[in-house]
Design an enzyme around this catalytic site. Sequence first.
Site, mmCIF file in Angstrom:
data_model
loop_
_atom_site.group_PDB
_atom_site.id
_atom_site.type_symbol
_atom_site.label_atom_id
_atom_site.label_comp_id
_atom_site.label_asym_id
_atom_site.label_seq_id
_atom_site.Cartn_x
_atom_site.Cartn_y
_atom_site.Cartn_z
ATOM 1 N N ASP A 89 0.858 -1.182 0.000
ATOM 2 C CA ASP A 89 0.000 0.000 0.000
ATOM 3 C C ASP A 89 0.896 1.234 0.000
ATOM 4 O O ASP A 89 2.052 1.189 0.394
ATOM 5 C CB ASP A 89 -1.037 -0.031 1.127
ATOM 6 C CG ASP A 89 -0.433 -0.081 2.502
ATOM 7 O OD1 ASP A 89 0.784 0.028 2.601
ATOM 8 O OD2 ASP A 89 -1.194 -0.222 3.475
ATOM 9 N N SER A 90 0.360 2.326 -0.491
ATOM 10 C CA SER A 90 1.185 3.456 -0.935
ATOM 11 C C SER A 90 1.848 4.264 0.164
ATOM 12 O O SER A 90 2.692 5.091 -0.096
ATOM 13 C CB SER A 90 0.308 4.416 -1.726
ATOM 14 O OG SER A 90 -0.616 5.026 -0.845
ATOM 15 N N GLY A 91 1.440 4.042 1.417
ATOM 16 C CA GLY A 91 1.986 4.869 2.491
ATOM 17 C C GLY A 91 1.083 6.048 2.802
ATOM 18 O O GLY A 91 1.228 6.694 3.836
ATOM 19 N N PHE A 93 -2.080 6.239 3.764
ATOM 20 C CA PHE A 93 -2.863 6.107 5.001
ATOM 21 C C PHE A 93 -1.981 6.325 6.229
ATOM 22 O O PHE A 93 -2.374 6.987 7.174
ATOM 23 C CB PHE A 93 -3.537 4.732 5.057
ATOM 24 C CG PHE A 93 -4.398 4.557 6.282
ATOM 25 C CD1 PHE A 93 -5.623 5.207 6.382
ATOM 26 C CD2 PHE A 93 -3.987 3.762 7.338
ATOM 27 C CE1 PHE A 93 -6.428 5.063 7.510
ATOM 28 C CE2 PHE A 93 -4.770 3.610 8.479
ATOM 29 C CZ PHE A 93 -5.994 4.267 8.558
ATOM 30 N N GLY A 221 -10.564 4.790 2.725
ATOM 31 C CA GLY A 221 -11.240 5.685 3.665
ATOM 32 C C GLY A 221 -12.513 5.121 4.260
ATOM 33 O O GLY A 221 -13.398 5.856 4.672
ATOM 34 N N ASP A 271 -8.092 -6.831 3.059
ATOM 35 C CA ASP A 271 -6.961 -6.990 3.975
ATOM 36 C C ASP A 271 -7.387 -6.396 5.299
ATOM 37 O O ASP A 271 -8.196 -5.480 5.333
ATOM 38 C CB ASP A 271 -5.722 -6.241 3.467
ATOM 39 C CG ASP A 271 -5.782 -4.759 3.818
ATOM 40 O OD1 ASP A 271 -5.112 -4.342 4.782
ATOM 41 O OD2 ASP A 271 -6.527 -4.007 3.161
ATOM 42 N N CYS A 309 -10.808 -28.231 12.836
ATOM 43 C CA CYS A 309 -10.080 -27.187 12.099
ATOM 44 C C CYS A 309 -8.795 -27.790 11.530
ATOM 45 O O CYS A 309 -8.121 -28.585 12.194
ATOM 46 C CB CYS A 309 -9.755 -26.016 13.034
ATOM 47 S SG CYS A 309 -8.539 -24.858 12.355
ATOM 48 N N CYS A 311 -6.025 -26.126 10.663
ATOM 49 C CA CYS A 311 -4.810 -25.306 10.820
ATOM 50 C C CYS A 311 -3.732 -26.135 11.519
ATOM 51 O O CYS A 311 -4.041 -27.101 12.220
ATOM 52 C CB CYS A 311 -5.116 -24.023 11.595
ATOM 53 S SG CYS A 311 -5.049 -24.179 13.386
ATOM 54 N N CYS A 314 -4.423 -26.689 15.434
ATOM 55 C CA CYS A 314 -5.526 -27.595 15.803
ATOM 56 C C CYS A 314 -5.234 -29.025 15.338
ATOM 57 O O CYS A 314 -5.551 -29.986 16.037
ATOM 58 C CB CYS A 314 -6.840 -27.100 15.197
ATOM 59 S SG CYS A 314 -7.396 -25.525 15.892
ATOM 60 N N HIS A 341 -3.722 -19.772 13.601
ATOM 61 C CA HIS A 341 -5.107 -20.263 13.559
ATOM 62 C C HIS A 341 -6.023 -19.228 12.898
ATOM 63 O O HIS A 341 -6.829 -19.565 12.023
ATOM 64 C CB HIS A 341 -5.625 -20.599 14.962
ATOM 65 C CG HIS A 341 -7.099 -20.857 14.972
ATOM 66 N ND1 HIS A 341 -7.642 -22.091 14.658
ATOM 67 C CD2 HIS A 341 -8.161 -20.027 15.182
ATOM 68 C CE1 HIS A 341 -8.969 -22.006 14.683
ATOM 69 N NE2 HIS A 341 -9.312 -20.767 15.009
#
Length: 373
Positions: A89-91, A93, A221, A271, A309, A311, A314, A341
């Site tokens: 991401d561009s920085g 934020f 935003g 994300d 699960c 993962c 688990c 997890h």
Amino acid sequence: MYRLLKQEGRAKRGELQTVHGVIQTPVFMNVGTAAAIKGAVSTADLEQIGTQVELSNTYHLHVRPGDKLIKQLGGLHKFMIWDKPILTDSGGFQVFSLASLRKIKEEGVYFHSHVDGRKIFMGPEESMQIQSNLASTIAMAFDECPSSVADRSYVQHSVERTTRWLERCKKEMARLNALEDTINPKQMLFGINQGAVFDDIRIEHAKRITELDLDGYALGGLAVGETHEQMYHIIEETVPYLPVNKPVYLMGVGTPANILEAVERGVDFFDCVYPTRNGRHGHLYTNHGKINLFNARYESDERPIEEGCGCPVCRKGYSRAYIRHLLKAKEMLGMRFCVLHNLYFYNTMMTEIREALDQGEFAAYKKKKLEKL
């Protein structure tokens, strides 16, 4: 190149061909801000838990260790030993959320580093140059993220400047991709739609940036203070004005319920720090709601985090009691188990969403999943 494979209502099932492999969408990107997932999770772990895309942050990597050093070392993929797609991401934020002392000008933003206080300037060209040095698969355009409570006239001016910045990003990326020493000359650019909670500004901006024919589009935003209802409303109003044959990315969102609602409204990419941040605090996602391992009731609980699960935690059978002990003893292993997890839970949910869309059963899947959650 993005291929729309199927639609159910507005929900999209697609795939994005990139220089680092094909991304099956809808997708959740696992957040590794400083080129690492917080909680001692390696790229080998990411492969094991079904991660498609890793997300790193331009601002943080520029400040430390420095994007020029990463370029010298062969780019972010080589640096992290990760051969699948990376989005940076561009920085923008971070500049607006972390920098207390900042001046926004037409050329870009002047601010002080949150690490050592040194003065930094970042504008569209600088952001593209840093991301080109990092050699990520997808670069995000540099934008201003106005506060959700900013007044209309401020938001209007801010969005107009973001559009001018986007045009500069596009031009600069084309220049960088043509240079001989660029590590990834096929770097993609996603533009970001802004407009706070004003429908008409959002829609106008969506139309405007669509004309630039970028590789993908993001809604920025949101999840910054407005209600979930407001967020869903903005997605609903704006997405129809973004191209259906390009990926749409909802930045920084969110809970499993947020993701299901946004997929239904036409979003492809997500994300969020929730699975990792919550995991580090012992808050775990399961198909029967969230559990907090710090609760005394888990002190002698011999069950895994979630029965059935898949993962690594688990599957091995580590008990809630043991993981709770690790967390209480501030052992890093406890955080690592919880983060693994949670990320597995998110990645698996995205696989289920894609399968439901493939079978034309997303509406039924969503209803059932929300009831369980």
